[in-house]
Design an enzyme around this catalytic site. Sequence first.
Site, PDB file in Angstrom:
ATOM      1  N   TYR A 165      71.770  78.254  57.029  1.00 26.06           N
ATOM      2  CA  TYR A 165      72.033  77.551  55.764  1.00 26.06           C
ATOM      3  C   TYR A 165      73.237  78.199  55.071  1.00 26.06           C
ATOM      4  O   TYR A 165      73.206  79.369  54.691  1.00 26.06           O
ATOM      5  CB  TYR A 165      70.809  77.578  54.836  1.00 26.06           C
ATOM      6  CG  TYR A 165      69.627  76.763  55.352  1.00 26.06           C
ATOM      7  CD1 TYR A 165      69.750  75.902  56.437  1.00 26.06           C
ATOM      8  CD2 TYR A 165      68.386  76.865  54.745  1.00 26.06           C
ATOM      9  CE1 TYR A 165      68.673  75.161  56.901  1.00 26.06           C
ATOM     10  CE2 TYR A 165      67.294  76.129  55.203  1.00 26.06           C
ATOM     11  CZ  TYR A 165      67.457  75.281  56.297  1.00 26.06           C
ATOM     12  OH  TYR A 165      66.380  74.556  56.755  1.00 26.06           O
ATOM     13  N   SER A 193      62.607  67.511  54.570  1.00 23.61           N
ATOM     14  CA  SER A 193      63.142  66.230  54.064  1.00 23.61           C
ATOM     15  C   SER A 193      62.025  65.289  53.611  1.00 23.61           C
ATOM     16  O   SER A 193      61.957  64.124  54.018  1.00 23.61           O
ATOM     17  CB  SER A 193      64.034  65.529  55.105  1.00 23.61           C
ATOM     18  OG  SER A 193      65.324  66.064  55.070  1.00 23.61           O
ATOM     19  N   PRO A 194      61.149  65.766  52.726  1.00 23.96           N
ATOM     20  CA  PRO A 194      60.012  64.929  52.300  1.00 23.96           C
ATOM     21  C   PRO A 194      60.438  63.680  51.541  1.00 23.96           C
ATOM     22  O   PRO A 194      59.674  62.722  51.471  1.00 23.96           O
ATOM     23  CB  PRO A 194      59.198  65.882  51.410  1.00 23.96           C
ATOM     24  CG  PRO A 194      60.191  66.874  50.912  1.00 23.96           C
ATOM     25  CD  PRO A 194      61.150  67.082  52.048  1.00 23.96           C
ATOM     26  N   LEU A 195      61.662  63.708  50.976  1.00 19.22           N
ATOM     27  CA  LEU A 195      62.153  62.509  50.268  1.00 19.22           C
ATOM     28  C   LEU A 195      63.198  61.780  51.105  1.00 19.22           C
ATOM     29  O   LEU A 195      63.952  60.955  50.584  1.00 19.22           O
ATOM     30  CB  LEU A 195      62.758  62.906  48.909  1.00 19.22           C
ATOM     31  CG  LEU A 195      61.801  63.617  47.941  1.00 19.22           C
ATOM     32  CD1 LEU A 195      62.519  63.968  46.645  1.00 19.22           C
ATOM     33  CD2 LEU A 195      60.581  62.736  47.659  1.00 19.22           C
ATOM     34  N   LEU A 202      63.620  58.525  48.858  1.00 18.11           N
ATOM     35  CA  LEU A 202      62.315  58.218  48.274  1.00 18.11           C
ATOM     36  C   LEU A 202      62.209  58.673  46.814  1.00 18.11           C
ATOM     37  O   LEU A 202      61.138  58.613  46.223  1.00 18.11           O
ATOM     38  CB  LEU A 202      61.206  58.857  49.125  1.00 18.11           C
ATOM     39  CG  LEU A 202      61.095  58.247  50.532  1.00 18.11           C
ATOM     40  CD1 LEU A 202      60.280  59.146  51.468  1.00 18.11           C
ATOM     41  CD2 LEU A 202      60.460  56.850  50.454  1.00 18.11           C
ATOM     42  N   GLY A 220      63.649  57.136  44.503  1.00 14.36           N
ATOM     43  CA  GLY A 220      63.698  55.907  43.710  1.00 14.36           C
ATOM     44  C   GLY A 220      65.062  55.613  43.114  1.00 14.36           C
ATOM     45  O   GLY A 220      65.231  54.622  42.410  1.00 14.36           O
ATOM     46  N   LYS A 221      66.058  56.470  43.396  1.00 11.97           N
ATOM     47  CA  LYS A 221      67.353  56.255  42.727  1.00 11.97           C
ATOM     48  C   LYS A 221      68.284  55.331  43.505  1.00 11.97           C
ATOM     49  O   LYS A 221      69.322  54.940  42.986  1.00 11.97           O
ATOM     50  CB  LYS A 221      68.034  57.596  42.466  1.00 11.97           C
ATOM     51  CG  LYS A 221      68.521  58.326  43.689  1.00 11.97           C
ATOM     52  CD  LYS A 221      69.043  59.695  43.270  1.00 11.97           C
ATOM     53  CE  LYS A 221      69.316  60.562  44.467  1.00 11.97           C
ATOM     54  NZ  LYS A 221      69.546  61.954  44.093  1.00 11.97           N
TER      55      LYS A 221
HETATM   56  N1  LIG Z   1      63.775  72.838  59.904  1.00  8.36           N
HETATM   57  C1  LIG Z   1      64.770  72.009  59.798  1.00  8.36           C
HETATM   58  O1  LIG Z   1      65.401  71.635  60.802  1.00  8.36           O
HETATM   59  C2  LIG Z   1      65.144  71.498  58.438  1.00  8.36           C
HETATM   60  C3  LIG Z   1      66.083  70.454  58.305  1.00  8.36           C
HETATM   61  C4  LIG Z   1      66.388  70.021  57.026  1.00  8.36           C
HETATM   62  C5  LIG Z   1      65.771  70.613  55.911  1.00  8.36           C
HETATM   63  N2  LIG Z   1      64.881  71.643  56.080  1.00  8.36           N
HETATM   64  C6  LIG Z   1      64.223  72.304  54.929  1.00  8.36           C
HETATM   65  O2  LIG Z   1      63.630  71.329  54.098  1.00  8.36           O
HETATM   66  C7  LIG Z   1      64.132  71.460  52.769  1.00  8.36           C
HETATM   67  C8  LIG Z   1      64.127  70.106  52.119  1.00  8.36           C
HETATM   68  O3  LIG Z   1      64.937  69.189  52.880  1.00  8.36           O
HETATM   69  P1  LIG Z   1      65.820  68.137  52.108  1.00  8.36           P
HETATM   70  O4  LIG Z   1      66.764  68.851  51.182  1.00  8.36           O
HETATM   71  O5  LIG Z   1      66.399  67.213  53.126  1.00  8.36           O
HETATM   72  O6  LIG Z   1      64.658  67.424  51.236  1.00  8.36           O
HETATM   73  P2  LIG Z   1      64.573  66.031  50.495  1.00  8.36           P
HETATM   74  O7  LIG Z   1      63.586  66.229  49.395  1.00  8.36           O
HETATM   75  O8  LIG Z   1      64.302  64.942  51.464  1.00  8.36           O
HETATM   76  O9  LIG Z   1      66.030  65.778  49.878  1.00  8.36           O
HETATM   77  C9  LIG Z   1      66.476  66.602  48.854  1.00  8.36           C
HETATM   78  C10 LIG Z   1      67.607  65.909  48.126  1.00  8.36           C
HETATM   79  O10 LIG Z   1      67.111  64.719  47.501  1.00  8.36           O
HETATM   80  C11 LIG Z   1      67.631  64.623  46.184  1.00  8.36           C
HETATM   81  N3  LIG Z   1      66.492  64.830  45.272  1.00  8.36           N
HETATM   82  C12 LIG Z   1      65.484  65.760  45.388  1.00  8.36           C
HETATM   83  N4  LIG Z   1      64.606  65.652  44.390  1.00  8.36           N
HETATM   84  C13 LIG Z   1      65.031  64.626  43.616  1.00  8.36           C
HETATM   85  C14 LIG Z   1      64.528  64.038  42.445  1.00  8.36           C
HETATM   86  N5  LIG Z   1      63.413  64.485  41.869  1.00  8.36           N
HETATM   87  N6  LIG Z   1      65.222  62.993  41.904  1.00  8.36           N
HETATM   88  C15 LIG Z   1      66.352  62.538  42.485  1.00  8.36           C
HETATM   89  N7  LIG Z   1      66.894  63.067  43.612  1.00  8.36           N
HETATM   90  C16 LIG Z   1      66.227  64.102  44.177  1.00  8.36           C
HETATM   91  C17 LIG Z   1      68.676  65.729  46.070  1.00  8.36           C
HETATM   92  O11 LIG Z   1      69.919  65.277  46.602  1.00  8.36           O
HETATM   93  P3  LIG Z   1      71.047  64.533  45.728  1.00  8.36           P
HETATM   94  O12 LIG Z   1      70.838  64.899  44.289  1.00  8.36           O
HETATM   95  O13 LIG Z   1      72.320  65.016  46.295  1.00  8.36           O
HETATM   96  O14 LIG Z   1      70.794  63.084  45.978  1.00  8.36           O
HETATM   97  C18 LIG Z   1      68.143  66.778  47.009  1.00  8.36           C
HETATM   98  O15 LIG Z   1      69.114  67.690  47.463  1.00  8.36           O
HETATM   99  C19 LIG Z   1      65.484  72.138  52.936  1.00  8.36           C
HETATM  100  O16 LIG Z   1      65.907  72.815  51.782  1.00  8.36           O
HETATM  101  C20 LIG Z   1      65.174  73.107  54.072  1.00  8.36           C
HETATM  102  O17 LIG Z   1      64.539  74.267  53.563  1.00  8.36           O
HETATM  103  C21 LIG Z   1      64.564  72.079  57.334  1.00  8.36           C
END
Ligand SMILES: NC(=O)c1ccc[n+]([C@@H]2O[C@H](COP(=O)([O-])OP(=O)(O)OC[C@H]3O[C@@H](n4cnc5c(N)ncnc54)[C@H](OP(=O)(O)O)[C@@H]3O)[C@@H](O)[C@H]2O)c1
Length: 343
Positions: free
Chosen positions: A53, A207-209, A214, A216-217
Site C-alpha cells: 500500500y 471492498s465492502p462498498l 454501494l 449511494g452516491k
Molecule cells: N486483500 C486485498 O487484495 C485487498 C484489495 C483491496 C482492498 N483491501 C483492503 O480493504 C480495504 C477497503 O477496500 P476499499 O477501499 O476498496 O473499500 P470500499 O469501502 O469498497 O471503498 C472505499 C471507498 O469508497 C468511498 N467511500 C467509503 N465510504 C464512503 C461513504 N460513507 N460515503 C461515500 N463514499 C464512501 C471512498 O472513495 P471515494 O471517496 O474516492 O469515492 C473510499 O475510499 C482497503 O483499505 C484494504 O485494507 C484489500
Amino acid sequence: MDYRTLGNSGASVSELTLGTMTFGAEADETTSHQILDAFVAGGGTLVDTADVYSAGVSEEIIGRWLAARPTDAAQVVLATKGRFPMGDGPNDVGLSRRHLARALDDSLRRLGTEHVDLYQMHAWDALTPIDETLRFLDDAISAGKIGYYGFSNYLGWQVTKAVGRADALGFAPPVTLQPQYNLLVRDIEHEVVPASLDAGIGLLPWSPLAGGWLSGKYRRDQAPTGSTRLGEDPTRGMEAWEARNADERTWTVIDAVTAIADAHGASASQVALAWLLAQPAVTSVILGARTVEQLDDNLGASGLVLTADELTRLGDASAPRIDDYPYGTAGVAQRGRRIDGGR
Ligand SMILES: NC(=O)c1ccc[n+]([C@@H]2O[C@H](COP(=O)([O-])OP(=O)(O)OC[C@H]3O[C@@H](n4cnc5c(N)ncnc54)[C@H](OP(=O)(O)O)[C@@H]3O)[C@@H](O)[C@H]2O)c1
C-alpha cells in the site's frame, strides 16, 4: 462496536476493521492519523495494511501513529500482508521463505514493532510449494514475530489444501481469509465461503462498498467527476464505471440498498456493510475511507440490525448469477444431501 473472535483463534477483534489502502494515497498523513483516531474512538481495534500500500508508506504512517499513541496502540490488533513485489529482483516477490523473511522484517521495521498480530499471504503463489510457506509462517509464530496468519484472494481449493497441509505437518492453522466480497461481487459464495466454513476460517471482506458504488452516491445518469476514486483515474475508473453502469443488476441492488436505508434512517453504506456483517463466516468487514466523515458514517453499520425480510430482499436483488454446472441446480443440491437420480 461489537467484537468477534478472529476466525478460529482466541483473539477478539472489532467487527469492523480499518482498511488503510488510502493512507499515503487519497489520504495524506494528517488525515490518515485522524482516521485512525476516529476508528479507535469508535471502539475499533483491527487495523489492516499491506507492504504494497503506497509502496510501504501506509505501514510507515501507521507506525508513526502507533509510536505517538502508546495507549491506543496497546488495544490495536495489527494486520499486514506480504507477497506482491517490493523490488525488481527475482526474489522480491512471492511466498517463498526467502522473500517472506525479508518482507516480514521490512513490514515490522516500517510499522515500528517487533510483532504483528496477523500476517496475511496477499495472494496464492503457484511457484512456491505450500509446505515451504506454511513452515515459514509456523516458524514466524515460534519466533514471536507474528501471532496468527491468514490468506487473501485464495480460491476454495487453495484454502482447503493449505489447511490440510498445515494439519498434516503439525503447523499452526490459518485463521482468516481476506476476499473481495460485497453486494455486487458475491462470487466467493460458490467455493470460498464453503471452504472457509469447513475450515473454521474467518472472512475479512475487502471492498465492502465495491469501491464506493454501494455508498449511494453514484447515479445511473451521472458519470463520476474527479472527486471520487472512480473519477480520479480517467482510464481505469471510467472503464469500471461504464461496465457496472451498463449492468442493470447494479441499479437493482443499489435501489434495494437505498430503500432499506431510508426505512432505517441510515445511509446506504451502513446497509451494505450491515448485510456483510450478517453473512456466514464473516469475522470483520474491512472499511475503506478517504475522509473522517466517511469513516464515521461507516462505523454506524455496527449495531444496525437488518430484518430477515430485508436480508432476503438484498439477497434476492444481488443473487450471484452463475447457473452453469456444477453451480446451478446440481450445485445447490450437492450442498444439501444428494442429487436425486444422479450417478
Ligand atoms: N486483500 C486485498 O487484495 C485487498 C484489495 C483491496 C482492498 N483491501 C483492503 O480493504 C480495504 C477497503 O477496500 P476499499 O477501499 O476498496 O473499500 P470500499 O469501502 O469498497 O471503498 C472505499 C471507498 O469508497 C468511498 N467511500 C467509503 N465510504 C464512503 C461513504 N460513507 N460515503 C461515500 N463514499 C464512501 C471512498 O472513495 P471515494 O471517496 O474516492 O469515492 C473510499 O475510499 C482497503 O483499505 C484494504 O485494507 C484489500
